[in-house]
Design an enzyme around this catalytic site. Sequence first.
Site, mmCIF file in Angstrom:
data_model
loop_
_atom_site.group_PDB
_atom_site.id
_atom_site.type_symbol
_atom_site.label_atom_id
_atom_site.label_comp_id
_atom_site.label_asym_id
_atom_site.label_seq_id
_atom_site.Cartn_x
_atom_site.Cartn_y
_atom_site.Cartn_z
ATOM 1 N N GLY A 229 -34.386 -38.785 -18.025
ATOM 2 C CA GLY A 229 -33.965 -37.616 -17.402
ATOM 3 C C GLY A 229 -32.745 -36.747 -18.158
ATOM 4 O O GLY A 229 -32.767 -36.741 -19.361
ATOM 5 N N GLY A 230 -31.857 -36.538 -17.430
ATOM 6 C CA GLY A 230 -30.866 -35.542 -18.148
ATOM 7 C C GLY A 230 -30.207 -36.574 -19.449
ATOM 8 O O GLY A 230 -29.516 -35.887 -20.262
ATOM 9 N N GLY B 218 -45.063 -21.336 -53.421
ATOM 10 C CA GLY B 218 -44.243 -21.332 -52.521
ATOM 11 C C GLY B 218 -42.981 -22.188 -52.468
ATOM 12 O O GLY B 218 -41.999 -22.077 -52.342
ATOM 13 N N ALA B 219 -43.339 -23.397 -52.738
ATOM 14 C CA ALA B 219 -42.262 -24.567 -52.511
ATOM 15 C C ALA B 219 -41.133 -24.569 -53.422
ATOM 16 O O ALA B 219 -40.036 -24.957 -53.320
ATOM 17 C CB ALA B 219 -42.865 -25.679 -52.657
HETATM 18 C C1 HXC Z 1 -28.835 -44.315 -9.107
HETATM 19 C C2 HXC Z 1 -29.849 -45.910 -10.548
HETATM 20 C C3 HXC Z 1 -30.456 -45.035 -11.036
HETATM 21 C C4 HXC Z 1 -30.474 -43.578 -10.916
HETATM 22 C C5 HXC Z 1 -30.746 -46.921 -12.069
HETATM 23 N N1 HXC Z 1 -29.994 -47.079 -10.921
HETATM 24 N N2 HXC Z 1 -31.019 -45.542 -12.134
HETATM 25 N N3 HXC Z 1 -29.169 -45.745 -9.276
HETATM 26 N N4 HXC Z 1 -29.424 -43.299 -9.782
HETATM 27 N N5 HXC Z 1 -31.031 -42.731 -11.532
HETATM 28 C C6 HXC Z 1 -29.411 -48.439 -10.586
HETATM 29 C C7 HXC Z 1 -30.317 -49.247 -9.872
HETATM 30 O O1 HXC Z 1 -30.651 -48.898 -8.570
HETATM 31 C C8 HXC Z 1 -29.877 -50.692 -10.193
HETATM 32 O O2 HXC Z 1 -28.780 -50.929 -9.279
HETATM 33 C C9 HXC Z 1 -29.244 -50.421 -11.446
HETATM 34 O O3 HXC Z 1 -28.803 -49.070 -11.682
HETATM 35 C C10 HXC Z 1 -29.843 -50.920 -12.576
HETATM 36 O O4 HXC Z 1 -31.205 -50.475 -12.372
HETATM 37 P P1 HXC Z 1 -32.674 -51.224 -12.813
HETATM 38 O O5 HXC Z 1 -33.528 -50.524 -12.589
HETATM 39 O O6 HXC Z 1 -32.473 -52.754 -12.077
HETATM 40 O O7 HXC Z 1 -32.542 -51.491 -14.412
HETATM 41 P P2 HXC Z 1 -33.696 -51.562 -15.311
HETATM 42 O O8 HXC Z 1 -34.750 -52.572 -14.828
HETATM 43 O O9 HXC Z 1 -33.074 -52.002 -16.728
HETATM 44 O O10 HXC Z 1 -34.399 -50.213 -15.375
HETATM 45 C C11 HXC Z 1 -33.541 -49.013 -15.889
HETATM 46 C C12 HXC Z 1 -34.163 -47.801 -15.886
HETATM 47 C C13 HXC Z 1 -34.670 -47.563 -14.504
HETATM 48 C C14 HXC Z 1 -35.315 -47.643 -16.646
HETATM 49 C C15 HXC Z 1 -33.191 -46.594 -16.137
HETATM 50 O O11 HXC Z 1 -33.479 -47.805 -13.347
HETATM 51 C C16 HXC Z 1 -35.016 -46.528 -13.753
HETATM 52 O O12 HXC Z 1 -36.118 -45.912 -14.310
HETATM 53 N N6 HXC Z 1 -34.056 -45.552 -13.083
HETATM 54 C C17 HXC Z 1 -34.560 -44.336 -12.648
HETATM 55 C C18 HXC Z 1 -34.610 -43.129 -13.605
HETATM 56 C C19 HXC Z 1 -34.877 -41.925 -13.177
HETATM 57 O O13 HXC Z 1 -35.965 -41.394 -12.835
HETATM 58 N N7 HXC Z 1 -33.932 -41.081 -13.142
HETATM 59 C C20 HXC Z 1 -33.801 -39.546 -12.746
HETATM 60 C C21 HXC Z 1 -34.096 -38.793 -13.961
HETATM 61 S S1 HXC Z 1 -34.204 -37.131 -13.228
HETATM 62 P P3 HXC Z 1 -28.053 -52.314 -8.882
HETATM 63 O O14 HXC Z 1 -27.166 -52.124 -7.834
HETATM 64 O O15 HXC Z 1 -29.287 -53.068 -8.449
HETATM 65 O O16 HXC Z 1 -27.349 -52.659 -9.952
HETATM 66 C C22 HXC Z 1 -32.878 -36.575 -14.021
HETATM 67 C C23 HXC Z 1 -32.399 -35.191 -13.890
HETATM 68 C C24 HXC Z 1 -31.905 -34.434 -14.800
HETATM 69 O O17 HXC Z 1 -31.837 -37.002 -14.799
HETATM 70 C C25 HXC Z 1 -32.859 -33.563 -15.753
HETATM 71 C C26 HXC Z 1 -32.476 -32.544 -16.563
HETATM 72 C C27 HXC Z 1 -33.403 -31.960 -17.416
#
Ligand code: HXC
Length: 511
Positions: A170-171, A405-406
């Site tokens: 994401g961001g 051209g290059a």
């Molecule tokens: C809140 C989050 C989080 C999130 C991870 N965590 N991502 N909490 N918001 N976005 C937390 C989990 O709940 C977990 O908490 C800890 O972080 C570790 O995550 P895991 O999933 O256990 O780790 P891992 O298996 O290594 O996977 C990492 C990851 C996955 C690939 C980043 O967590 C994931 O896919 N997260 C979501 C990604 C996502 O879709 N984000 C939103 C994008 S939209 P605990 O308490 O268990 O430690 C965006 C909008 C902006 O960003 C766009 C602008 C253009």
Amino acid sequence: MRDILEKLDQRRDKARLGGGLKRIDAQHGRGKLTARERIELLLDEGSFEEFDMFVEHRCVDFGMDKVEKIPGDGVVTGWGTVNGRTIFVFSKDFTVFGGSLSETHAAKITKVQDMALKARAPIIGLFDAGGARIQEGVAALGGYGEVFRRNVVSSGVIPQISLIMGPCAGGDVYSPAMTDFIFMVRDTSYMFVTGPDVVKTVTNESVSAEELGGAKVHASKSSVADGTYENDLEALLQLRRLIDFLPANAEEGVPEWPSFDDANREDASLDTLIPDSPNKPYDVKELITKVADEGDFFEIGETFARNIVVGFMRIEGRTVGVVANQPMVLAGVLDSDASRKAARFVRFCNAFLIPIVTFVDVPGFLPGTAQEHGGIIKHGAKLLFAFSQATVPLITIITRKAYGGAYDVMASKHIGADVNYAWPSAQIAVMGAKGAVEIIFRADIGDKDKIAARTKEYEDRFLSPFVAAERGYIDEVIAPHGTRRRVARALAMLRHKHVELPVRRHDNMPL
Ligand code: HXC
């Protein structure tokens, strides 16, 4: 007072633990360092000054008011020095909500972004984060918008560098995408807009995180990343090395480090670098390292569009950008990828007052439907535009081929280069002799002797540097062994180069 100081120490110790020992162990177990350990390695020892250590999130949705608040809220921010020069830094703490960005987390980042811009010092982001904090919804999205806007305002004013050290989504990929350079750590870092699970749901495509957005993919295929490193330690040490090459901002000019390499050093081996056969390759990196101070060259984008080489070297202790066709790969031809890669690099150098040395050995633009349909006209124009727009000192050395051209595009005199040299082996022409004769003497194609005579005639007349030198397009034909001295002298002469361009809001380069 002692009590208060003890309490302060306790609060600091708690903040330094981030998401707790268990998550720190898990981080180490994956071969990753913590946010603070990374900062310690990046900055000079003891130089880190932290801001906002006690900031906490204010979210009350989805039970966030019930979970323990973790001081720092998933990002460590502040400033310090790298070899004595000021650097601002933010380092995502994966142990706290996966380093995800909340409203307050965003405010910590924008605070250092604003300070870096005010102080006109580079800013480094160390990324290991899951994007927007899902529980915060639009507040997190708003936070990203604030970060993105500052990325853009600072672009071309201060260097911004992103190091991707964990899974980023994401961001946490879009902010890096707007910085000057992105580096990734192999096997532990990923970048994607949406992860493999979302991809499966939306497109029914099964793909691993590594295949979707691993370091190799981004450094060799998508060109999102400018380089990859084995582990956190190597990445941070190389980042320190890169920072040493970079100016602090757009006005200060390049840093000057002590150099123990004689600017007049000659290298006789360069006289035999060009093979006798024009179709035989040689490694242009050998030329670059023989010209550079102490043979030190920091390459950018090493594994993408390897037919062009770009990166930083120093001459007399001062940073110089290098752009060079690489005869070892596709004979050094210019294609869409090579043009884009070099154009972006030239624009970085121009934005930050870094002089550019261009080594030319290019048989032309790559022909064919794949390139034409892929937009080589527009991509090639990016490089032409970037060089034509550059007002920093431009020094060009044609070592062998400069065709078609290059020739114009690769920092020729006509588009604004200041000093243009050619080695005696240079061939400056519209195209190679065979192709040229087959077109202009098509009627004689059946007559081998005639064609051979015409080819020889064309080679003698055009495949040398002298036709261009006779017109002043080449300032001097130089001996290869003296290249370093010639480059050093030209750079010294151009040190205070000043060019005024017409006033405009901004150009409209072919994006
Ligand atoms: C809140 C989050 C989080 C999130 C991870 N965590 N991502 N909490 N918001 N976005 C937390 C989990 O709940 C977990 O908490 C800890 O972080 C570790 O995550 P895991 O999933 O256990 O780790 P891992 O298996 O290594 O996977 C990492 C990851 C996955 C690939 C980043 O967590 C994931 O896919 N997260 C979501 C990604 C996502 O879709 N984000 C939103 C994008 S939209 P605990 O308490 O268990 O430690 C965006 C909008 C902006 O960003 C766009 C602008 C253009």
